[in-house]
Scaffold this motif. Structure first.
Motif, mmCIF file in Angstrom:
data_model
loop_
_atom_site.group_PDB
_atom_site.id
_atom_site.type_symbol
_atom_site.label_atom_id
_atom_site.label_comp_id
_atom_site.label_asym_id
_atom_site.label_seq_id
_atom_site.Cartn_x
_atom_site.Cartn_y
_atom_site.Cartn_z
ATOM 1 N N GLU A 1 2.549 9.714 -2.551
ATOM 2 C CA GLU A 1 3.712 8.980 -2.358
ATOM 3 C C GLU A 1 3.807 8.292 -4.226
ATOM 4 N N SER B 1 0.321 5.875 -0.383
ATOM 5 C CA SER B 1 -0.559 6.892 -0.498
ATOM 6 C C SER B 1 -0.515 7.761 -1.973
ATOM 7 N N TYR B 2 -1.494 8.181 -2.261
ATOM 8 C CA TYR B 2 -1.792 9.047 -3.407
ATOM 9 C C TYR B 2 -0.526 9.788 -3.740
ATOM 10 N N SER C 1 -5.709 7.022 0.118
ATOM 11 C CA SER C 1 -5.678 8.290 0.716
ATOM 12 C C SER C 1 -5.007 8.250 1.951
ATOM 13 N N LYS C 2 -5.183 6.973 2.661
ATOM 14 C CA LYS C 2 -4.386 6.867 3.878
ATOM 15 C C LYS C 2 -2.965 6.910 3.982
ATOM 16 N N GLN C 3 -1.983 7.494 4.820
ATOM 17 C CA GLN C 3 -0.704 7.590 4.624
ATOM 18 C C GLN C 3 -0.074 6.557 5.565
ATOM 19 N N HIS C 4 0.371 5.690 4.969
ATOM 20 C CA HIS C 4 0.877 4.653 5.802
ATOM 21 C C HIS C 4 2.623 4.791 6.187
ATOM 22 N N VAL D 1 6.271 8.958 2.933
ATOM 23 C CA VAL D 1 5.617 10.284 3.907
ATOM 24 C C VAL D 1 6.156 10.061 5.249
ATOM 25 N N ASP E 1 0.795 -1.288 0.095
ATOM 26 C CA ASP E 1 0.165 -0.106 -0.080
ATOM 27 C C ASP E 1 0.823 1.100 0.029
#
Length: 462
Positions: free
Chosen positions: A252, A249-250, A296-299, A399, A247
């Motif tokens: 990244e 983020s958008y 959208s979640k920033q992992h 991120v 996964d």
């Protein structure tokens, strides 16, 4: 679901695509499909268009059309024998149009951007008909749509058109009702202006098409089927043990793709990001692999950095002059003139003294950029313009870099220990990306050094 050129490259590939679609259709999913041209076909069209306008002798128009026809006929007869005769008539009609426009270009010795877009869109015109026929052969109702029929409306920027806001309602009103009865197969890479003139969407335009269609119909997910297992920590051709990112983020994904990761194009993320739709990257040739999901979640994980990528075929421009210091309007003069000449600026760095501005542009834009800056120089805003073609840009993305002390130190220390000289550094305020310029022969070495420094090949740590 979008399928790229290698995914529809021959009869075995298309049979695999149909199998994937049949599986998801049978489980009750409503599907819209976007396809690229068969691998290599768009390149053939670029070449014959160039030869048609430049050749003093008879260009190989017939040879090219015969080659394209034979390839598509072979595939069509293999995947949809019951519809081969009817669909082949449609293909022959399209190829006759192609023959006519190429002949006209040769006679006139003129290839306009508008004509070129029309020519290079033919690969998708043919592949979509074959995929749609193959679905019908398997008992799945399907209909092919070109970009205009699907409602993809663009501006008139031929070669790299932008999709207009009014497309959303058009696509929704045209594609969504069809999905209740059919699996629509949309020809990727192409759209049209308000007057019906064909346009193309530039590199990875089919991804952009898929994102636009997916956003317009309110898709639960947008799936990009390609020939790799997902978005990776680096280019596996450089780093054999590069790892798939499950996964990302958008933001990244956009940064990695902008700086050379070829799995997704930055523009293919934006429509999904605006609607919060996950974008899943899957391998047509290994459908069981988990792939990558762009969210959208920033992992974050303990390694902080997610990926290392680089771009070659770029040039560094240095603009200097003491008269730039404290003088209003210098930046406007520089960037205004470059914008007026359609120069794409990839990176910017400015010294605190204001006496130096460094820019990175595509190699193909260098000569135009230097000429444009000569105009600014004559206006007295700058003193000297120098440039270097022998460079590449490297980007470190993650991120987790935001708010984590010492990341820049680790990057530049590792590079220094390996005797890699930095020519320019650029970091955005988001701190998701630190990018820099090195000599071209140091680019791959820099990627390897940093991939090892941040231990990106190991399994993900929370």
């Amino acid at each position: 679901m979008k399928f790229g050129g290698t995914s529809v490259g021959d009869e075995k590939c298309i049979a695999r695509v149909v199998s994937i679609l049949k599986h998801h259709h049978s489980t009750g999913n409503e599907l819209a499909v976007v396809v690229s041209a068969m691998s290599g076909v768009t390149d053939q069209l670029h070449i014959i268009a160039k030869e048609a306008v430049e050749s003093l002798d008879e260009p190989p128009i017939e040879t090219t059309i015969h080659s394209i026809r034979a390839r598509h006929k072979k595939v069509l007869e293999a995947v949809a024998p019951g519809e081969a005769e009817t669909v082949m008539q449609e293909i022959d009609a399209k190829l006759e149009n192609l023959r006519n426009i190429l002949t006209a270009i040769h006679n006139l010795r003129e290839l306009t951007p508008r004509s070129k877009d029309y020519i290079i869109s033919f690969g998708e015109r043919l592949s979509a008909r074959i995929v749609s026929a193959a679905l019908r052969e398997e008992g799945i109702p399907s209909i092919p749509l070109n970009g205009c029929e699907a409602g993809i409306m663009t501006n008139e920027r031929h070669g790299c058109a932008n999709v207009l806001p009014e497309s959303e309602q058009k696509i929704k009103s045209r594609v969504l009702p069809l999905m209740q009865e059919y699996v629509p197969v949309v020809m990727g890479y192409m759209g049209c202006t308000g007057t019906g003139i064909v346009t193309t969407l530039g590199r990875s335009g089919s991804d952009y098409s898929a994102a636009i269609v997916g956003a317009a119909i309110g898709a639960d997910e947008i799936w990009i089927w390609t020939d790799v297992d997902g978005i990776m920590t680096s280019d596996p051709r450089i780093i054999p043990d590069a790892r798939v990112l499950p996964d990302i983020s958008y933001l990244e994904a956009m940064e990695l793709s902008y700086f050379g990761a070829e799995v997704l194009h930055p523009r293919s993320i934006e429509p999904a990001m605006q609607k919060g739709i996950p974008v899943r990257v899957k391998n047509t040739f290994n459908p069981g692999a988990g792939g990558s999901c762009v969210l959208s979640k920033q992992h974050r994980d303990k390694r902080v950095v997610k990926g290392i990528t680089y771009i070659d075929k770029v040039s560094l421009i240095n603009i200097t002059g003491a008269q730039m210091v404290g003088r209003p309007g210098v930046a406007r003069a520089i960037f205004g003139e470059l914008a007026a000449n359609s120069v794409n600026i990839m990176m910017i760095s400015q010294a605190s003294s204001e006496a130096n501005i460094s820019l990175v542009v595509d190699d193909e834009h260098l000569d135009i950029a230097v000429s444009a800056l000569d105009t600014v120089k004559k206006g007295g805003y700058i003193r000297e313009v120098t440039y270097d073609r022998d460079i590449c840009a490297v980007a470190v993305v993650g991120v987790g870099m935001a708010g984590t002390p010492g990341i820049s130190g680790r990057i530049f220390t590792a590079l220094g220990k390996n005797e890699i000289n930095l020519m320019m550094i650029s970091q955005g305020s988001s701190e998701v990306n630190i990018s820099f310029i090195v000599k071209e022969n140091d680019g791959i070495k820099a990627v390897k050094v940093l991939h090892d420094e941040f231990e990106l090949s190991g399994e993900c740590e929370e």
